[in-house]
Design a protein around this motif. Structure first.
Motif, PDB file in Angstrom:
ATOM      1  N   TYR A 170       0.798  -1.221   0.000  1.00 31.39           N
ATOM      2  CA  TYR A 170       0.000   0.000   0.000  1.00 31.39           C
ATOM      3  C   TYR A 170       0.830   1.271   0.000  1.00 31.39           C
ATOM      4  O   TYR A 170       0.293   2.368  -0.106  1.00 31.39           O
ATOM      5  N   LEU A 171       2.136   1.123   0.097  1.00 28.43           N
ATOM      6  CA  LEU A 171       3.105   2.197  -0.106  1.00 28.43           C
ATOM      7  C   LEU A 171       3.014   3.354   0.888  1.00 28.43           C
ATOM      8  O   LEU A 171       3.997   3.715   1.518  1.00 28.43           O
ATOM      9  N   PHE A 172       1.849   3.935   1.054  1.00 29.47           N
ATOM     10  CA  PHE A 172       1.754   5.124   1.901  1.00 29.47           C
ATOM     11  C   PHE A 172       0.583   5.016   2.872  1.00 29.47           C
ATOM     12  O   PHE A 172      -0.450   4.426   2.553  1.00 29.47           O
ATOM     13  N   ALA A 173       0.744   5.615   4.041  1.00 29.16           N
ATOM     14  CA  ALA A 173      -0.346   5.653   5.015  1.00 29.16           C
ATOM     15  C   ALA A 173      -1.279   6.823   4.741  1.00 29.16           C
ATOM     16  O   ALA A 173      -2.405   6.846   5.209  1.00 29.16           O
ATOM     17  N   GLY A 174      -0.800   7.825   4.016  1.00 37.09           N
ATOM     18  CA  GLY A 174      -1.619   8.996   3.703  1.00 37.09           C
ATOM     19  C   GLY A 174      -1.220  10.211   4.509  1.00 37.09           C
ATOM     20  O   GLY A 174      -1.187  11.323   4.004  1.00 37.09           O
TER      21      GLY A 174
END
Length: 228
Positions: A170-174
């Protein structure tokens, strides 16, 4: 309990804040950001043999004979740990076994590493593997002083593997806030796993109870206190 903590950076501020009132042993790899713990009077910093062993695995292509020699001795240390587990030894029995069996192996291995290091090129893979272990030697040997300590921190490594795999997907948590919320959920579900509790059953029970639950007793709903 299992705790996952999110920090926006890898500096000492994160572990320093988390462990500011902690007393006991802390096991880490050789990352320099943890070095300050060695100066804390109530904390004993010690290190992980799995990380040290991995360095010698990496050196097999560089210097097979020396790397294999180190790995064979490290394997003997792990064999002692398997014996303790297989025989279900208690803390004192494990300590006695380590003192009797592991300490002589460690002493011989330490002498061999010091002698071998000066025969290698410092920037070679085998040289770096030897330097890593020698630099952390006191911390690597500390597990033999207390039967409740582990030879490595593979329990933690295994616990964070889903996080590492997920991070690649998912690469990024935001945002930093979202990452902290994820860490909270990982902590709760990791504690479920530790206690053999179905997380769905726990969450369903807690979410139904919590609106009317006394705020000064809400800690009773945490996993280590929860009674379905």
């Amino acid at each position: 309990m299992v705790v996952f903590d999110y920090q926006p950076g890898r500096g000492r501020e994160g572990p320093s804040d988390m462990l500011k009132s902690f007393k006991g042993h802390v096991q880490t790899d050789g990352y320099s950001g943890y070095n300050f713990l060695d100066k804390e009077k109530d904390i004993t910093l010690f290190h992980c043999w799995a990380h040290a062993r991995r360095k010698f695995y990496d050196a097999l292509q560089n210097d097979k004979s020396r790397a294999e020699c180190a790995l064979e001795q490290i394997q003997l240390l792990y064999a002692i740990e398997r014996t303790a587990r297989d025989q279900s030894l208690d803390v004192q029995q494990t300590l006695a076994l380590r003192q009797q069996k592991a300490v002589p192996i460690l002493n011989a291995l330490h002498s061999w590493m010091k002698k071998t290091y000066i025969e290698t090129t410092p920037k070679s893979v085998i040289g770096r593997a030897l330097a890593y272990s020698l630099k952390l030697w006191n911390g690597l040997a500390t597990y033999t002083t207390d039967g409740k300590l582990n030879i490595d921190n593979n329990l933690v490594e295994n616990a964070i593997r889903p996080v590492a795999i997920g991070r690649k997907n998912y690469l990024f948590a935001g945002s930093h806030e979202a990452a902290q919320r994820s860490a909270m959920l990982y902590s709760l579900f990791g504690t479920c796993k530790l206690h053999g509790v179905n997380p769905f059953e726990w969450m369903k029970d807690v979410l139904q109870k919590i609106p009317a639950y006394p705020v000064n007793q809400v800690a009773q709903l945490l996993l280590h206190n929860w009674n379905k």
